[in-house]
Scaffold this active site. Structure first.
Site, PDB file in Angstrom:
ATOM      1  N   ASN A 147       0.810  -1.214   0.000  1.00 55.19           N
ATOM      2  CA  ASN A 147       0.000   0.000   0.000  1.00 55.19           C
ATOM      3  C   ASN A 147       0.848   1.271   0.000  1.00 55.19           C
ATOM      4  O   ASN A 147       0.354   2.353   0.290  1.00 55.19           O
ATOM      5  CB  ASN A 147      -1.016  -0.015   1.162  1.00 55.19           C
ATOM      6  CG  ASN A 147      -0.341  -0.206   2.505  1.00 55.19           C
ATOM      7  OD1 ASN A 147       0.883  -0.121   2.607  1.00 55.19           O
ATOM      8  ND2 ASN A 147      -1.126  -0.454   3.540  1.00 55.19           N
ATOM      9  N   ARG A 285       3.167   7.306  11.354  1.00 56.64           N
ATOM     10  CA  ARG A 285       2.615   6.803  12.601  1.00 56.64           C
ATOM     11  C   ARG A 285       2.391   7.970  13.555  1.00 56.64           C
ATOM     12  O   ARG A 285       3.234   8.871  13.656  1.00 56.64           O
ATOM     13  CB  ARG A 285       3.555   5.776  13.262  1.00 56.64           C
ATOM     14  CG  ARG A 285       3.535   4.394  12.621  1.00 56.64           C
ATOM     15  CD  ARG A 285       2.173   3.717  12.715  1.00 56.64           C
ATOM     16  NE  ARG A 285       2.148   2.412  12.083  1.00 56.64           N
ATOM     17  CZ  ARG A 285       1.680   2.163  10.841  1.00 56.64           C
ATOM     18  NH1 ARG A 285       1.187   3.145  10.103  1.00 56.64           N
ATOM     19  NH2 ARG A 285       1.670   0.939  10.359  1.00 56.64           N
ATOM     20  N   GLN A 314      -5.119   3.615  18.351  1.00 60.43           N
ATOM     21  CA  GLN A 314      -6.168   3.522  17.341  1.00 60.43           C
ATOM     22  C   GLN A 314      -7.142   2.405  17.698  1.00 60.43           C
ATOM     23  O   GLN A 314      -6.668   1.330  18.054  1.00 60.43           O
ATOM     24  CB  GLN A 314      -5.547   3.273  15.959  1.00 60.43           C
ATOM     25  CG  GLN A 314      -4.820   4.492  15.430  1.00 60.43           C
ATOM     26  CD  GLN A 314      -4.297   4.353  14.017  1.00 60.43           C
ATOM     27  OE1 GLN A 314      -3.772   5.287  13.469  1.00 60.43           O
ATOM     28  NE2 GLN A 314      -4.429   3.196  13.410  1.00 60.43           N
ATOM     29  N   HIS A 333      -7.507   6.227  10.028  1.00 63.27           N
ATOM     30  CA  HIS A 333      -6.387   5.584   9.326  1.00 63.27           C
ATOM     31  C   HIS A 333      -6.885   4.839   8.076  1.00 63.27           C
ATOM     32  O   HIS A 333      -7.261   3.677   8.146  1.00 63.27           O
ATOM     33  CB  HIS A 333      -5.696   4.626  10.302  1.00 63.27           C
ATOM     34  CG  HIS A 333      -4.358   4.162   9.858  1.00 63.27           C
ATOM     35  ND1 HIS A 333      -3.469   3.572  10.704  1.00 63.27           N
ATOM     36  CD2 HIS A 333      -3.742   4.174   8.658  1.00 63.27           C
ATOM     37  CE1 HIS A 333      -2.370   3.253  10.043  1.00 63.27           C
ATOM     38  NE2 HIS A 333      -2.522   3.604   8.796  1.00 63.27           N
TER      39      HIS A 333
HETATM   40  P1  NDP Z   1      10.202   1.807   3.570  1.00 63.30           P
HETATM   41  O1  NDP Z   1      10.864   0.831   4.474  1.00 63.30           O
HETATM   42  O2  NDP Z   1      10.276   1.595   2.101  1.00 63.30           O
HETATM   43  O3  NDP Z   1      10.740   3.274   3.837  1.00 63.30           O
HETATM   44  C1  NDP Z   1      10.994   3.790   5.098  1.00 63.30           C
HETATM   45  C2  NDP Z   1      12.181   4.717   4.974  1.00 63.30           C
HETATM   46  O4  NDP Z   1      12.357   5.387   6.221  1.00 63.30           O
HETATM   47  C3  NDP Z   1      13.474   3.968   4.656  1.00 63.30           C
HETATM   48  O5  NDP Z   1      14.126   4.601   3.571  1.00 63.30           O
HETATM   49  C4  NDP Z   1      14.244   4.086   5.960  1.00 63.30           C
HETATM   50  O6  NDP Z   1      15.628   4.192   5.802  1.00 63.30           O
HETATM   51  C5  NDP Z   1      13.751   5.415   6.474  1.00 63.30           C
HETATM   52  N1  NDP Z   1      14.048   5.620   7.891  1.00 63.30           N
HETATM   53  C6  NDP Z   1      14.082   4.701   8.893  1.00 63.30           C
HETATM   54  N2  NDP Z   1      14.438   5.297  10.036  1.00 63.30           N
HETATM   55  C7  NDP Z   1      14.635   6.603   9.764  1.00 63.30           C
HETATM   56  C8  NDP Z   1      15.039   7.714  10.534  1.00 63.30           C
HETATM   57  N3  NDP Z   1      15.312   7.589  11.832  1.00 63.30           N
HETATM   58  N4  NDP Z   1      15.146   8.904   9.919  1.00 63.30           N
HETATM   59  C9  NDP Z   1      14.905   9.040   8.598  1.00 63.30           C
HETATM   60  N5  NDP Z   1      14.535   8.010   7.808  1.00 63.30           N
HETATM   61  C10 NDP Z   1      14.389   6.806   8.386  1.00 63.30           C
HETATM   62  O7  NDP Z   1       8.673   1.871   4.038  1.00 63.30           O
HETATM   63  P2  NDP Z   1       7.428   2.558   3.330  1.00 63.30           P
HETATM   64  O8  NDP Z   1       7.885   3.802   2.657  1.00 63.30           O
HETATM   65  O9  NDP Z   1       6.648   1.575   2.553  1.00 63.30           O
HETATM   66  O10 NDP Z   1       6.560   2.907   4.628  1.00 63.30           O
HETATM   67  C11 NDP Z   1       7.067   3.828   5.601  1.00 63.30           C
HETATM   68  C12 NDP Z   1       6.153   3.830   6.814  1.00 63.30           C
HETATM   69  O11 NDP Z   1       4.892   4.385   6.463  1.00 63.30           O
HETATM   70  C13 NDP Z   1       5.796   2.438   7.372  1.00 63.30           C
HETATM   71  O12 NDP Z   1       6.795   1.954   8.224  1.00 63.30           O
HETATM   72  C14 NDP Z   1       4.505   2.698   8.088  1.00 63.30           C
HETATM   73  O13 NDP Z   1       4.752   3.103   9.417  1.00 63.30           O
HETATM   74  C15 NDP Z   1       3.893   3.859   7.319  1.00 63.30           C
HETATM   75  N6  NDP Z   1       2.760   3.391   6.513  1.00 63.30           N
HETATM   76  C16 NDP Z   1       1.529   3.952   6.740  1.00 63.30           C
HETATM   77  C17 NDP Z   1       0.432   3.503   6.051  1.00 63.30           C
HETATM   78  C18 NDP Z   1      -0.914   4.140   6.235  1.00 63.30           C
HETATM   79  O14 NDP Z   1      -1.923   3.524   5.870  1.00 63.30           O
HETATM   80  N7  NDP Z   1      -0.999   5.337   6.759  1.00 63.30           N
HETATM   81  C19 NDP Z   1       0.521   2.382   5.111  1.00 63.30           C
HETATM   82  C20 NDP Z   1       1.885   1.968   4.841  1.00 63.30           C
HETATM   83  C21 NDP Z   1       2.934   2.428   5.564  1.00 63.30           C
HETATM   84  P3  NDP Z   1      16.609   3.014   5.315  1.00 63.30           P
HETATM   85  O15 NDP Z   1      15.755   1.853   4.882  1.00 63.30           O
HETATM   86  O16 NDP Z   1      17.360   3.696   4.238  1.00 63.30           O
HETATM   87  O17 NDP Z   1      17.391   2.679   6.515  1.00 63.30           O
END
Ligand code: NDP
Length: 395
Positions: A147, A285, A314, A333
């Site tokens: 998603n 989140r 939630q 959400h």
């Molecule tokens: P990804 O894992 O593809 O991307 C998350 C990114 O955040 C990665 O590039 C990661 O870095 C980076 N990251 C981790 N820690 C930090 C930090 N401390 N500072 C800056 N960047 C950081 O996940 P998605 O993009 O698919 O999803 C991200 C988040 O969105 C999910 O974890 C979830 O909580 C939320 N989400 C919400 C949804 C909703 O319905 N509202 C649905 C789907 C997701 P790297 O991997 O380079 O270490």
């Protein structure tokens, strides 16, 4: 044979739909990076139908029961007398969606003696105490990418809604008014603004790509830099710290997971570093921001708007201050649970179950915790920890 305990959000108040607004949804085989969409051997639902609420059962009942497993589906998930708590002790598999999370706290994990697999039907497994799962050897898996694009579309919608002052203008129409000046007194063009993302993973990068044609200046902060080719293609400015990012941005969007590094990242101090009149969009989140600091910043004008669809806990209580704070564009959400997204993560849940029952490895990209440690996507993007603290308040 396994007992599968599935927690889904309640059916629509008017009952489970008998028909739908559209007859089909586009067929998508691959995500933008080439990863294939879920590949179960078969599905027993029609893509585009409501699957994420109790009667939808993620389309899994037939598959599970034909194989001799037991399926229990409930939306009653909070507190010691909930169906979830009562059914948990002999469950081998728990399935839950982040939109209506069944918080798997250390206490609940201690009671769930038979639990081996916790599947997040969606993305973001912070509703599971990952430290406790690692200690107990429970596998935690989610449907990576299912998603991400859905959320990125929601982020773009919310940025435009805030900057253009869409929601108050719409409300004037509902109220029977024609209040142009009231509507435009807080309405701007996005063009030329600086937009920054915290996290440039699947969602963050998709947001940046979608915003490029708006002629904005794009910025990002992430633990790892995106490839130079992508930076050039999108004209991205990389920031080595979140402080540097927020100081340069007019609009900030949060797209990082909730873990020990990001919990309460946006507090009074960091929001105070943003430009006066910034917009903050958080579909990642709720706990990544300090709830009351956001309210204070909207009241003082430090933030011109806040939108998103993630809360903690939630469902959010009726008196949650974000429901009534000024200049907000909150939704429950929903961003990652469009009918299109549901079809993908329901199929992905089945793919994980098929692998698990066949004793085959689960796709590495889907893994968050496995064999007592962070694995797959979990090892890349999370640092472990317990993000479930306070979840019991909801009860
Ligand atoms: P990804 O894992 O593809 O991307 C998350 C990114 O955040 C990665 O590039 C990661 O870095 C980076 N990251 C981790 N820690 C930090 C930090 N401390 N500072 C800056 N960047 C950081 O996940 P998605 O993009 O698919 O999803 C991200 C988040 O969105 C999910 O974890 C979830 O909580 C939320 N989400 C919400 C949804 C909703 O319905 N509202 C649905 C789907 C997701 P790297 O991997 O380079 O270490």
């Amino acid at each position: 044979m396994a007992k599968v305990l599935m927690v889904l959000y309640p059916d629509p108040v008017d009952g489970y739909p008998k028909n739908y607004a559209r007859d089909d949804i586009p067929k998508i085989d691959h995500y933008p990076d080439g990863m294939t969409t879920p590949t179960p051997s078969k599905i027993d639902f029609k893509p585009g139908e409501l699957l994420g609420s109790v009667s939808g059962e993620l389309g899994l009942r037939k598959f599970l029961e034909n194989a001799g497993h037991t399926l229990v589906v409930t939306s009653d998930k909070d507190g010691p007398n909930s169906t979830f708590d009562k059914e948990l002790p002999d469950a081998e598999i728990v399935i839950s969606q982040p939109f209506w999370p069944a918080y798997l706290t250390a206490e609940r994990i201690a009671k769930a003696k038979k639990l081996k697999l916790a599947i997040t039907a969606g993305i973001g497994s912070d509703h599971v105490d990952l430290d406790a799962a690692m200690k107990r050897g429970i596998t935690v898996a989610e449907i990576t990418y299912s998603n991400s694009i859905s959320v990125s579309e929601h982020v773009v919608m919310m940025i435009l809604a805030l900057v253009r002052n869409y929601i108050p203008s719409y409300q004037w129409v509902i109220k029977g008014g024609w209040n142009i000046a009231d509507s435009v007194a807080r309405s701007y063009d996005l063009e030329g603004m600086n937009v920054g993302t915290v996290g440039a993973g699947r969602i963050g990068l998709a947001v940046l790509r979608r915003l490029k044609p708006f002629d904005v200046k794009l910025h990002y902060f992430d633990k790892h830099r995106v490839p130079e080719k992508v930076e050039k293609e999108l004209g991205l400015t990389y920031h080595p710290s979140v402080e540097s990012l927020v100081e340069a941005s007019d609009v900030v969007t949060i797209n990082a997971p909730l873990h020990s590094e990001t919990e309460r990242l946006f507090d009074d101090r960091l929001i105070g570093r943003m430009k006066r009149g910034s917009y903050l969009v958080n579909t990642a989140r709720g706990k990544i921001v300090d709830r009351d600091a956001v309210v204070r910043a909207l009241k003082s004008g430090q933030l011109a708007g806040y939108a998103g669809d993630v809360w903690f806990p939630q469902p959010a209580p009726k008196d949650h201050p974000w429901r009534t704070m000024p200049h907000h564009g909150m939704t429950p959400h929903v961003s990652g649970t469009s009918l299109s997204a549901q079809a993908r993560y329901a199929a992905g849940t089945r793919e994980i179950l098929e692998s698990y029952f066949a004793g085959k490895p689960i796709r590495t990209e889907y893994l968050i915790v496995d064999k007592g440690k962070l694995a797959g996507t979990g090892a890349k993007s999370y640092t472990g920890g317990d993000m479930t603290k306070g979840a019991e308040e909801v009860a």
